[in-house]
Design a protein around this motif. Structure first.
Motif, PDB file in Angstrom:
ATOM      1  N   GLY A   4       0.819  -1.213   0.000  1.00  0.00           N
ATOM      2  CA  GLY A   4       0.000   0.000   0.000  1.00  0.00           C
ATOM      3  C   GLY A   4       0.853   1.263   0.000  1.00  0.00           C
ATOM      4  O   GLY A   4       0.536   2.234  -0.694  1.00  0.00           O
ATOM      5  N   ILE A   5       1.928   1.239   0.777  1.00  0.00           N
ATOM      6  CA  ILE A   5       2.847   2.383   0.808  1.00  0.00           C
ATOM      7  C   ILE A   5       3.453   2.587  -0.572  1.00  0.00           C
ATOM      8  O   ILE A   5       3.483   3.703  -1.098  1.00  0.00           O
ATOM      9  N   HIS A   6       3.911   1.499  -1.178  1.00  0.00           N
ATOM     10  CA  HIS A   6       4.516   1.576  -2.519  1.00  0.00           C
ATOM     11  C   HIS A   6       3.520   2.132  -3.536  1.00  0.00           C
ATOM     12  O   HIS A   6       3.862   2.992  -4.357  1.00  0.00           O
ATOM     13  N   LYS A   7       2.306   1.652  -3.476  1.00  0.00           N
ATOM     14  CA  LYS A   7       1.262   2.088  -4.408  1.00  0.00           C
ATOM     15  C   LYS A   7       1.001   3.592  -4.283  1.00  0.00           C
ATOM     16  O   LYS A   7       0.874   4.302  -5.285  1.00  0.00           O
ATOM     17  N   GLU A   8       0.941   4.098  -3.051  1.00  0.00           N
ATOM     18  CA  GLU A   8       0.708   5.529  -2.824  1.00  0.00           C
ATOM     19  C   GLU A   8       1.918   6.371  -3.229  1.00  0.00           C
ATOM     20  O   GLU A   8       1.766   7.457  -3.770  1.00  0.00           O
ATOM     21  N   ILE A   9       3.119   5.875  -2.954  1.00  0.00           N
ATOM     22  CA  ILE A   9       4.328   6.626  -3.282  1.00  0.00           C
ATOM     23  C   ILE A   9       4.473   6.783  -4.790  1.00  0.00           C
ATOM     24  O   ILE A   9       4.889   7.833  -5.276  1.00  0.00           O
ATOM     25  N   LYS A  10       4.106   5.757  -5.543  1.00  0.00           N
ATOM     26  CA  LYS A  10       4.218   5.839  -7.006  1.00  0.00           C
ATOM     27  C   LYS A  10       3.317   6.921  -7.590  1.00  0.00           C
ATOM     28  O   LYS A  10       3.552   7.398  -8.694  1.00  0.00           O
ATOM     29  N   LYS A  11       2.308   7.341  -6.848  1.00  0.00           N
ATOM     30  CA  LYS A  11       1.409   8.405  -7.309  1.00  0.00           C
ATOM     31  C   LYS A  11       2.028   9.791  -7.119  1.00  0.00           C
ATOM     32  O   LYS A  11       1.579  10.759  -7.721  1.00  0.00           O
ATOM     33  N   LEU A  12       3.041   9.881  -6.247  1.00  0.00           N
ATOM     34  CA  LEU A  12       3.655  11.172  -5.952  1.00  0.00           C
ATOM     35  C   LEU A  12       4.590  11.593  -7.079  1.00  0.00           C
ATOM     36  O   LEU A  12       5.235  10.759  -7.715  1.00  0.00           O
ATOM     37  N   ARG A  13       4.674  12.887  -7.261  1.00  0.00           N
ATOM     38  CA  ARG A  13       5.539  13.443  -8.303  1.00  0.00           C
ATOM     39  C   ARG A  13       7.003  13.076  -8.017  1.00  0.00           C
ATOM     40  O   ARG A  13       7.497  13.276  -6.915  1.00  0.00           O
ATOM     41  N   GLY A  14       7.677  12.559  -9.024  1.00  0.00           N
ATOM     42  CA  GLY A  14       9.080  12.202  -8.890  1.00  0.00           C
ATOM     43  C   GLY A  14       9.322  10.794  -8.387  1.00  0.00           C
ATOM     44  O   GLY A  14      10.470  10.359  -8.275  1.00  0.00           O
ATOM     45  N   PHE A  15       8.266  10.055  -8.085  1.00  0.00           N
ATOM     46  CA  PHE A  15       8.413   8.698  -7.553  1.00  0.00           C
ATOM     47  C   PHE A  15       7.743   7.651  -8.445  1.00  0.00           C
ATOM     48  O   PHE A  15       7.544   6.520  -8.031  1.00  0.00           O
ATOM     49  N   LYS A  16       7.407   8.028  -9.664  1.00  0.00           N
ATOM     50  CA  LYS A  16       6.668   7.151 -10.565  1.00  0.00           C
ATOM     51  C   LYS A  16       7.381   5.817 -10.805  1.00  0.00           C
ATOM     52  O   LYS A  16       6.754   4.774 -10.881  1.00  0.00           O
ATOM     53  N   TYR A  17       8.701   5.845 -10.906  1.00  0.00           N
ATOM     54  CA  TYR A  17       9.453   4.640 -11.231  1.00  0.00           C
ATOM     55  C   TYR A  17      10.125   4.004 -10.007  1.00  0.00           C
ATOM     56  O   TYR A  17      11.035   3.204 -10.149  1.00  0.00           O
TER      57      TYR A  17
END
Length: 122
Positions: free
Chosen positions: A37-50
């Motif tokens: 869940g943390i990973h999924k939310e972080i990927k939504k943040l700008r600069g963390f897509k990859y």
């Protein structure tokens, strides 16, 4: 006169600082989460897509080891497995607040009794 030491907290220094902030932000806004869940939310943040899952996994484990995160009650997945849920520890909340207001501002605002209590705890 000696140069003042940097007052930035170690959790917000270095290479992993941005990811630490993102993990803290995710858990503070969304509440306790699994690593997925943390990973999924972080990927939504700008600069963390990859950002890759193993990177988040290592960072969460390191933050748990240094007592910034703690395990909450495990939850069951749809497949019937139990997964660990992580939440922010008091140390993490304090770090976020200290980082946002700064150490100088905190010292100016604290009472004499609070300062004495902190000195006793140290």
């Amino acid at each position: 006169m000696p140069k003042p030491k940097n007052t930035r907290l170690s959790v917000f220094k270095g290479r992993e600082a941005r990811l630490n902030r993102a993990i803290f932000q995710t858990l503070a806004l969304r509440g306790p989460q699994t690593i997925y869940g943390i990973h999924k939310e972080i990927k939504k943040l700008r600069g963390f897509k990859y950002t890759r899952y193993p990177t988040v996994l290592k960072r969460v484990k390191a933050l748990e080891e240094s007592a910034y995160l703690k395990r909450a009650t495990p939850k069951k997945t749809a497949g019937g497995f139990e997964v660990t849920v992580y939440e922010l520890a008091a140390r993490a909340y304090l770090s976020i607040i200290l980082d946002s207001i700064g150490l100088e501002e905190l010292i100016k605002k604290m009472s004499e009794n609070t300062a004495l209590q902190i000195l006793q705890d140290i």
